[in-house]
Design a protein around this motif. Structure first.
Motif, short mmCIF file in Angstrom:
data_model
loop_
_atom_site.label_atom_id
_atom_site.label_comp_id
_atom_site.label_asym_id
_atom_site.label_seq_id
_atom_site.Cartn_x
_atom_site.Cartn_y
_atom_site.Cartn_z
N VAL A 51 1.09 -28.53 1.77
CA VAL A 51 -0.02 -28.37 2.72
C VAL A 51 0.60 -28.26 4.11
N THR A 52 0.67 -27.06 4.64
CA THR A 52 1.37 -26.82 5.89
C THR A 52 0.49 -27.02 7.12
N ARG A 53 -0.81 -26.99 6.93
CA ARG A 53 -1.74 -27.23 8.04
C ARG A 53 -2.89 -28.07 7.52
N PRO A 54 -2.75 -29.41 7.56
CA PRO A 54 -3.84 -30.27 7.11
C PRO A 54 -5.03 -30.16 8.06
N GLY A 55 -6.19 -30.54 7.57
CA GLY A 55 -7.39 -30.53 8.41
C GLY A 55 -8.61 -30.91 7.60
N ARG A 56 -9.65 -31.35 8.30
CA ARG A 56 -10.89 -31.70 7.63
C ARG A 56 -11.78 -30.49 7.40
#
Length: 258
Positions: A74-79
């Motif tokens: 996961v290179t760009r985590p986010g909600r």
């Protein structure tokens, strides 16, 4: 022969002869590795329920019928928005990679109309006519019912496609994996070569965009190809399932005389 595209042994995926592609008996069709990569992107852990909105696959070199290691991050985590990368490695060489865009799931009451036109059902189609040497994936692992056009008929094509076997032995195949396996056929069902297989039209990439979860086992492609004198082509497909419109796919084509 194992009735699956891959068997998992430890952290390695062993391709079966059912993954064989049309360009070389030693190389896979683009569908099986695309499905592995898309599934890895879909299954990457997240604290928020996510929908796979885009998968961009790069086929860096012919993917061999040899054991493959799959690495996901996961290179760009986010909600709300996430990026997930996945890489297939044979020995020490990257052979294919993908970047996935995931968007949070929501249950919105929107006023926007949703295309619901459903193509003619698979039973109204006919089995395809293949070029010689089409490979095990197209001829044995995938059930294909042509609605318009054919693999040996130059011009646009429409077809239903359904995997006959699991992607990985002993594991359920997801809708996203089924779409990725089918979407790589766009340049085949809409090829411009006609009955004489005297042109190469290999896709080094595949980009899939989805707006919802696929439903059922069948995937419908409405595909068209354009080829320029530069030796570059583009195959575009609209994607549907038995409930209606689902998304789009595109393949950049490397084109030259056989």
């Amino acid at each position: 022969m194992t009735e699956a595209l891959f068997t998992r042994v430890g952290d390695l995926f062993h391709p079966t002869p059912l993954t064989e592609g049309p360009w070389s008996p030693d190389a896979q069709h683009g569908g099986p590795p695309a499905a592995l990569l898309a599934g890895a992107i879909e299954k990457a852990p997240s604290d928020t329920p996510m929908l796979v909105a885009r998968v961009s696959v790069e086929l860096l070199r012919p993917v061999p019928l040899r054991p493959l290691r799959l690495v996901t991050e996961v290179t760009r985590p986010g909600r709300k928005v996430q990026l997930v990368s996945a890489v297939l490695i044979h020995e020490d060489n990257e052979v294919a990679r993908a970047l996935g865009l995931r968007i949070r799931r929501a249950g919105l009451d929107t006023p926007f109309p949703v295309p619901e036109a459903v193509p003619p059902p698979p039973e109204t189609g006919r089995p395809p006519v293949f070029f010689t040497g089409a490979g095990g994936f197209a001829t044995k692992a995938m059930e294909i019912m042509m609605i318009e056009g054919d693999f040996t008929e130059a011009g646009p094509g429409k077809a239903w496609l359904r995997l006959r076997v699991p992607l990985v032995e002993g594991e359920p195949t997801t809708g996203v994996e089924r779409v990725a396996a089918a979407a790589d056929f766009g340049n085949g069902i809409s090829n411009l070569a006609g009955p004489e297989r005297n042109w190469v039209f290999i896709n080094p990439d595949l980009v899939i965009r989805l707006t919802r979860d696929p439903v059922g086992e069948w995937v419908f492609l409405d595909s068209a190809t354009t080829i320029q004198p530069t030796g570059v082509g583009l195959a575009t497909s609209t994607i549907s399932d038995m409930t209606g419109s689902l998304g789009v796919a595109a393949q950049t084509l490397f084109v030259e005389p056989m």
